[in-house]
Design a protein around this motif. Structure first.
Motif, mmCIF file in Angstrom:
data_model
loop_
_atom_site.group_PDB
_atom_site.id
_atom_site.type_symbol
_atom_site.label_atom_id
_atom_site.label_comp_id
_atom_site.label_asym_id
_atom_site.label_seq_id
_atom_site.Cartn_x
_atom_site.Cartn_y
_atom_site.Cartn_z
ATOM 1 N N LEU A 1 0.666 -1.199 0.006
ATOM 2 C CA LEU A 1 -0.003 -0.089 -0.051
ATOM 3 C C LEU A 1 0.982 1.094 -0.049
ATOM 4 C CD1 LEU A 1 -2.778 -0.668 2.722
ATOM 5 C CD2 LEU A 1 -2.938 -0.823 -0.001
ATOM 6 N N PHE A 2 2.137 1.295 0.700
ATOM 7 C CA PHE A 2 2.568 2.457 0.883
ATOM 8 C C PHE A 2 4.023 2.668 0.372
ATOM 9 C CE2 PHE A 2 -0.222 1.888 4.813
ATOM 10 C CZ PHE A 2 -0.992 2.710 4.349
ATOM 11 N N GLY A 3 4.636 1.521 -0.273
ATOM 12 C CA GLY A 3 5.855 1.315 -0.919
ATOM 13 C C GLY A 3 7.107 0.995 0.088
ATOM 14 N N GLU A 4 6.621 1.220 1.573
ATOM 15 C CA GLU A 4 7.661 0.972 2.568
ATOM 16 C C GLU A 4 7.147 0.574 3.911
ATOM 17 O OE1 GLU A 4 9.385 4.652 4.066
ATOM 18 O OE2 GLU A 4 7.460 5.903 3.486
ATOM 19 N N VAL A 5 7.923 0.011 4.513
ATOM 20 C CA VAL A 5 7.643 -0.563 5.951
ATOM 21 C C VAL A 5 8.408 -0.070 7.064
ATOM 22 C CG1 VAL A 5 7.502 -2.558 7.241
ATOM 23 C CG2 VAL A 5 7.176 -2.712 4.789
ATOM 24 N N ASN A 6 7.587 0.641 7.824
ATOM 25 C CA ASN A 6 8.026 1.316 9.089
ATOM 26 C C ASN A 6 7.040 1.125 10.147
ATOM 27 O OD1 ASN A 6 6.337 3.751 8.739
ATOM 28 N ND2 ASN A 6 7.685 4.410 7.207
ATOM 29 N N ARG A 7 7.184 1.657 11.314
ATOM 30 C CA ARG A 7 6.340 1.498 12.353
ATOM 31 C C ARG A 7 4.956 2.146 11.995
ATOM 32 N NH1 ARG A 7 7.334 2.913 18.792
ATOM 33 N NH2 ARG A 7 5.361 2.158 19.386
ATOM 34 N N ASP A 8 4.822 3.333 11.337
ATOM 35 C CA ASP A 8 3.819 3.965 11.071
ATOM 36 C C ASP A 8 2.977 3.061 9.990
ATOM 37 O OD1 ASP A 8 1.823 6.318 11.200
ATOM 38 O OD2 ASP A 8 2.550 6.558 9.055
ATOM 39 N N THR A 9 3.713 2.784 9.003
ATOM 40 C CA THR A 9 2.912 2.401 7.942
ATOM 41 C C THR A 9 2.328 0.821 8.268
ATOM 42 O OG1 THR A 9 5.035 1.127 6.819
ATOM 43 C CG2 THR A 9 4.346 3.515 5.997
ATOM 44 N N ARG A 10 3.396 0.049 9.130
ATOM 45 C CA ARG A 10 2.597 -1.433 9.544
ATOM 46 C C ARG A 10 1.632 -0.987 10.294
ATOM 47 N NH1 ARG A 10 2.471 -5.072 13.372
ATOM 48 N NH2 ARG A 10 2.992 -7.329 12.742
ATOM 49 N N GLY A 11 1.580 -0.168 11.120
ATOM 50 C CA GLY A 11 0.362 0.145 12.064
ATOM 51 C C GLY A 11 -0.820 0.372 11.251
ATOM 52 N N ARG A 12 -0.720 1.169 10.338
ATOM 53 C CA ARG A 12 -1.876 1.681 9.470
ATOM 54 C C ARG A 12 -2.288 0.373 8.541
ATOM 55 N NH1 ARG A 12 -2.528 7.381 7.339
ATOM 56 N NH2 ARG A 12 -1.625 8.483 9.163
ATOM 57 N N ALA A 13 -1.352 -0.330 8.100
ATOM 58 C CA ALA A 13 -1.773 -1.605 7.402
ATOM 59 C C ALA A 13 -2.472 -2.617 8.280
ATOM 60 C CB ALA A 13 -0.208 -2.407 6.731
ATOM 61 N N LYS A 14 -2.077 -2.667 9.416
ATOM 62 C CA LYS A 14 -2.764 -3.593 10.224
ATOM 63 C C LYS A 14 -4.267 -3.302 10.723
ATOM 64 C CE LYS A 14 -2.412 -5.988 14.917
ATOM 65 N NZ LYS A 14 -1.434 -6.099 16.311
ATOM 66 N N THR A 15 -4.264 -1.934 10.621
ATOM 67 C CA THR A 15 -5.487 -1.601 11.139
ATOM 68 C C THR A 15 -6.551 -1.974 9.708
ATOM 69 O OG1 THR A 15 -4.872 0.119 12.359
ATOM 70 C CG2 THR A 15 -6.804 0.584 11.378
ATOM 71 N N ILE A 16 -5.982 -1.564 8.549
ATOM 72 C CA ILE A 16 -6.715 -1.554 7.369
ATOM 73 C C ILE A 16 -6.948 -3.162 7.189
ATOM 74 C CG2 ILE A 16 -6.600 -1.500 4.812
ATOM 75 C CD1 ILE A 16 -4.995 1.217 5.557
ATOM 76 N N ASN A 17 -5.888 -3.954 7.290
ATOM 77 C CA ASN A 17 -6.297 -5.215 6.997
ATOM 78 C C ASN A 17 -7.323 -5.867 7.725
ATOM 79 O OD1 ASN A 17 -4.445 -6.609 5.264
ATOM 80 N ND2 ASN A 17 -2.731 -6.454 7.066
ATOM 81 N N PHE A 18 -7.737 -5.528 9.037
ATOM 82 C CA PHE A 18 -8.772 -6.215 9.633
ATOM 83 C C PHE A 18 -10.022 -5.222 9.565
ATOM 84 C CE2 PHE A 18 -5.303 -7.641 12.416
ATOM 85 C CZ PHE A 18 -5.608 -9.158 12.256
ATOM 86 N N ALA A 19 -9.793 -3.940 9.445
ATOM 87 C CA ALA A 19 -11.116 -3.111 9.047
ATOM 88 C C ALA A 19 -11.957 -3.272 7.938
ATOM 89 C CB ALA A 19 -10.689 -1.529 9.191
ATOM 90 N N ILE A 20 -10.891 -3.756 6.640
ATOM 91 C CA ILE A 20 -11.685 -4.162 5.610
ATOM 92 C C ILE A 20 -12.498 -5.301 5.807
ATOM 93 C CG2 ILE A 20 -11.358 -4.796 2.852
ATOM 94 C CD1 ILE A 20 -10.672 -1.818 3.398
ATOM 95 N N LEU A 21 -12.020 -6.299 6.405
ATOM 96 C CA LEU A 21 -12.957 -7.469 6.540
ATOM 97 C C LEU A 21 -14.133 -7.213 7.393
ATOM 98 C CD1 LEU A 21 -10.095 -10.161 7.360
ATOM 99 C CD2 LEU A 21 -11.181 -9.505 4.970
ATOM 100 N N TYR A 22 -14.078 -6.270 8.121
ATOM 101 C CA TYR A 22 -15.385 -5.847 8.739
ATOM 102 C C TYR A 22 -16.301 -4.512 8.078
ATOM 103 C CZ TYR A 22 -14.057 -8.418 13.043
ATOM 104 O OH TYR A 22 -13.678 -9.413 13.809
ATOM 105 N N GLY A 23 -15.958 -4.590 6.598
ATOM 106 C CA GLY A 23 -16.836 -3.755 5.750
ATOM 107 C C GLY A 23 -17.108 -2.219 6.220
#
Length: 923
Positions: A735-757
């Motif tokens: 999603l963001f082209g790089e992995v750091n603490r901020d982008t990983r945290g956002r990715a984690k939120t998105i991964n689960f949030a998308i599955l909950y519609g």
């Protein structure tokens, strides 16, 4: 009658098992089991009678399997090796079913060495060659390979004709390509190996792209490196073998010629003799109308049974002597099924004292056996009743008799109560679970609601028997005639519900989820509730005092910010302070004129970047509320919930409390103990092991994401799980082209949030970004993982068409508001529907693990390992320190393979295990 010959080929085996599961256990006048025979006879009668209709068959044959060994077993010795044996009460009905077929003067064809499907294929080919029409009466996927112009299938359960369009919609390929797909995907039921990791969707895509199995295998070496490519290369020969196994043999010599299958009507004499032999009175009444009017298969097989009479309380008996009780036990044993219910003096099954037992063997044939009635003091009158030990001795053999089916409503409670008297209840059916498996999301599943819904009956209210308020009595103080009316009615209603609901399981495709997931879990949960878990009272007391001190500090700070003291727990006072005195914007009043200060509203204010006192106060009120909830719900309440008998806390689990199939718990609610906060984790530290033991916590790792990778067919996620990658790192990179603490945290939120519609607004709130930014992030996620978008689209389309979602194991969850004209109701239903198949499948898997766990531990020689709790995706055990090394691999294996063999996942299920003296330390 049609001028063109029309051959109907009935898949007899499918009819037999459908008939077996659609009716309660029935016996004939000689006491032989005939439930399947009765259902089969009724179904076949309707089909045979279609001869008198214009579109009916001119020729018909019932095709059966001769035996379990065929030429396919010679090709592959594991073919169908995993199929369980036929139920014991069905085996003696097979010869009677053949008799039933011949009683209709219908050909009953079987051939050693071949499956019924091969005979059906051979007869179909012969008939088509002569220009006949052919209809196969079945819904078996293997037979769908035969569909072509002039040949269709008839699913009598749905009264639906199946043609090429049905096959394409179900499997993504036309009938002539179905065998190629089946060879790739395999079949866990028949033990056709296929290619590991390839499911129906992937198989269909491969066949659509390359044409057939051999072309797929030839192309595999040139495919992009992946686990699928490796599996295609490694398992090519097994795929070729699978292609042979799923191919129907259409050149079997025909035992009877086509002309010998010609139908001329149903002669009355042999059919009457058969019906009289078995005492099928209701069918005998219809026999005179055979030639003129068809016998319809009712929408629910419950209608095959005579209509139940209204509940007549005057017919209920109070059993107060042992001879009378023995007569009831004998009747239940002779019949083979009985509804049971217990009456106690407490809702807590682990503490409840048994007051009485009720039995029912037929509508209005119910009794109540008082066992513990009498007042609370020595001067109270004690009515005549059977001594407890004598009654238990009389009931115990019947309640444990494998030949007597026990039927209960929320039977887990009764099992727990009776277990304290050394009674094991088995086998059993539970009507609350059956109802939930049929109608989750449509209505509640309590007995009163089900009686009103299905029986048009209003049950006697408990309060009308024991009273309310200060005048309320214990059930043991109720007069026996009043107790009998109430208690016997419970057993009577339970039996009536079973007669109505149990047949629907097979008709509506819910048998698998009931028999393979939920029903076996009932005694497992009862055992967990009895085991309980030890909590450290002193630690809870310390936490309560600490939380009280922190609340007092926060209260002073909140009052200082407000400029005056007020009751923080009062929504009105808090709302007036925030929105009137402090002038915060966006406040909304309800119908009562009070400002909303619920958690969503306070979180909205707290998320503001404003540094005003009002915003700061909202944040502190949220902290204060969390401490207050933890203190009242857990650290204070748990101390009061410690059993004086066991010194442990015994929660109550519900199989029907969560719409998606997850277990819920109450008194205390273990599911809601926070894990993401330090305070919540500290409460978990108060759950401890006995001296010499440890707590073992086994947690599924990211199970919902793994299931999403499989169910939505997302190659990137699936391959990442297969490699053991950090899934949130991978999403961040995508999603963001790089992995750091901020982008990983956002990715984690998105991964689960998308599955909950989640909506753009919801995601914006979680990530503290604008709605447009959130929408762009969602769009980018779907671009990177189109399988997720397709899954959401397909799920919503399906639920809007059918009204329900389905898990991989067949669990249905209904969404009655999916087409609501009220936007927020409709959107809420859509969000829930998106997640339901994934969360429900996760629940099904951990339930299957729970059912298998204790037998596996016992087989491994670990009888002292006890399963104590189930919390979301986690199982918690208590075990001797010396058993840890032996227990870990058993627990991990059972959890990792829980889906199999019903469902084969394309991703591994990861299990993380920790041990320590407390739950918090082990997690």
């Amino acid at each position: 009658m049609s001028a063109q010959n029309h051959l109907y080929l009935v898949d007899g085996s499918g009819y037999i098992f459908r008939a077996y599961h659609r009716l309660p256990p029935l016996t004939n006048i000689r006491g032989e089991p005939v439930g399947a025979v009765y259902g089969y006879t009724t179904m076949l009668w309707k089909l045979a009678d279609a001869l008198h209709k214009e579109d009916g068959p001119t020729h018909l044959a019932v095709i059966l399997d001769k035996g379990s060994h065929t030429f396919r077993n010679d090709l592959y010795d594991k073919y169908k090796a995993q199929r369980p044996p036929a139920p014991e009460d069905l085996v003696p009905q097979f010869p009677m079913i053949r008799d039933a077929t011949r009683a209709f003067s219908l050909p009953c064809i079987e051939e050693a060495g071949f499956e019924a499907d091969d005979l059906i294929a051979s007869y179909a080919k012969a008939a088509l060659t002569q220009g006949w029409l052919v209809t196969i009466v079945s819904s078996d996927k293997d037979l769908m390979q035969l569909i072509e112009p002039g040949l269709d299938m008839l699913d009598t359960m749905k009264n639906e004709r199946l043609g090429p369009d049905h096959v394409i919609a179900k499997f993504g390929v036309p009938p002539e390509k179905l065998g190629e797909v089946l060879a790739l995907m395999g079949d866990s039921v028949d033990n056709v190996p296929g290619v590991p990791g390839i499911g129906p969707k992937t198989a269909a895509k491969l066949i659509a792209e390359f044409g057939d199995l051999e072309a797929v295998l030839a192309a595999a070496p040139a495919m992009k490196p992946s686990k699928m490519r490796d599996n295609l290369i490694e398992h090519a020969e097994m795929a070729r073998l699978s292609r042979v196994l799923v191919t129907l043999k259409d050149d079997v010599p025909l035992p009877d010629t086509l002309e010998e299958l010609h139908m001329k009507g149903i002669p009355e004499a042999p059919l009457r003799e058969f019906l009289e032999h078995h005492g099928f009175k209701s069918l005998l009444l219809k026999l005179g109308a055979v030639a003129d009017a068809p016998v319809e298969i009712p929408a629910s097989s419950a209608a095959l049974l005579p209509a139940d009479p209204p509940c007549d309380h005057s017919k209920y008996q109070t059993v107060t002597d042992i001879e009378q009780l023995n007569l009831w036990v004998g009747a239940a044993t002779q019949q083979g099924w009985v509804a049971i219910d217990t009456e106690t003096d407490s809702l807590d099954a682990t503490r409840a004292r048994l007051v009485g037992v009720s039995l029912c063997v037929a509508p209005n044939m119910a009794c109540y056996i008082p066992l513990g009635h009498g007042g609370n003091d020595l001067l109270s009158e004690v009515p005549v009743q059977i001594p407890m030990d004598q009654a238990i001795a009389a009931l115990k053999p019947m309640l444990a008799d494998p030949a007597v089916l026990k039927i209960g409503h929320n039977l887990k409670y009764d099992m727990t109560v009776l277990a304290r008297h050394g009674i094991t209840v088995a086998p059993y059916d539970d009507t609350i679970v059956i109802s939930f498996n049929l109608d989750a999301g449509l209505h509640g599943h309590g007995m009163d609601e089900l009686a009103a819904t299905h029986l048009d009956h209003s049950c006697i209210a408990f309060k009308d028997v024991v009273g309310t308020g200060k005048s309320q009595r214990g059930f043991h103080e109720v007069a026996l005639n009043d107790a009998t009316r109430y208690a016997a009615e419970d057993a009577d209603v339970t039996l009536r519900l079973w007669r109505r609901l149990k047949p629907r399981l097979a008709l509506e495709g819910a048998t698998r989820i009931y028999e393979m997931v939920d029903r076996p879990l009932v005694p497992v949960i009862a055992a967990m509730e009895r085991a309980g878990v030890k909590v450290d009272r002193e630690e809870l007391s310390r936490l309560s005092a600490e939380f009280a001190g922190q609340m007092e500090t926060l209260e002073k700070q909140i009052h200082a910010l407000a400029g005056e003291p007020f009751t923080i727990g009062s929504p009105k006072q808090l709302g007036d302070i925030l929105f009137e005195k402090m002038g915060l914007k966006g406040g909304r009043k309800g119908k009562s004129g009070v400002y909303s200060t619920d958690v969503n509203e306070l979180e909205r204010i707290a998320a503001s970047k404003d540094i005003s006192p009002g915003v700061e106060m909202a944040r502190k009120v949220l902290d204060w509320r969390q401490l207050a909830k933890l203190k009242s719900t857990y650290t204070d309440a748990l101390q009061q919930q410690i059993s004086p008998e066991t010194g442990r806390v015994h929660t109550s689990y519900s199989l029907t409390g969560a719409q998606t199939g997850r277990l819920s718990s109450t008194d205390p609610n273990l599911q809601n103990i926070p894990i993401r906060t330090e305070m919540g984790r500290r409460i978990r530290h108060a759950f401890v092991a006995e001296p010499g033991n440890v707590i073992l916590a086994a947690d599924y790792s990211q199970i919902e994401l793994r299931l999403a990778a499989h169910m939505a067919d997302v190659p990137q996620l699936r391959e990442a799980f297969l490699r053991g990658d950090d899934i949130h790192n991978m999403t961040a990179q995508e999603l963001f082209g790089e992995v750091n603490r901020d982008t990983r945290g956002r990715a984690k939120t998105i991964n689960f949030a998308i599955l909950y519609g989640i909506s753009r607004w919801g995601l914006a709130g979680r990530l503290e970004i604008s709605a447009d930014e959130a929408q762009a992030m969602i769009d980018r996620y779907f671009d990177r993982f189109p399988g997720i978008r397709n899954y959401i689209h397909e799920t919503l389309n399906t639920v809007k068409e059918t009204g329900f979602t389905t898990t991989l194991f067949g669990r249905k969850t209904h969404f009655s508001r999916i087409k609501s004209a009220i936007q927020h109701e409709r959107q809420g239903a859509e969000r829930a529907a998106i997640n339901a198949p994934i969360q429900g499948t996760s629940a099904d898997i951990i339930k299957r693990a729970m059912v298998r766990m204790m037998p596996a531990l016992a087989e491994a020689g670990l009888p002292n390992v006890r399963m104590l709790m189930q919390v979301h995706d986690e199982l918690v055990f208590e075990l001797p320190e010396g058993d840890v090394d032996a227990a870990k691999p058993v627990i991990e294996r059972v959890m990792a393979t829980a889906a199999e063999p019903l469902v084969t996942l394309s991703v591994p299920l990861g299990v993380e295990i920790g041990t320590d003296k407390s739950w918090g330390a082990a997690h």
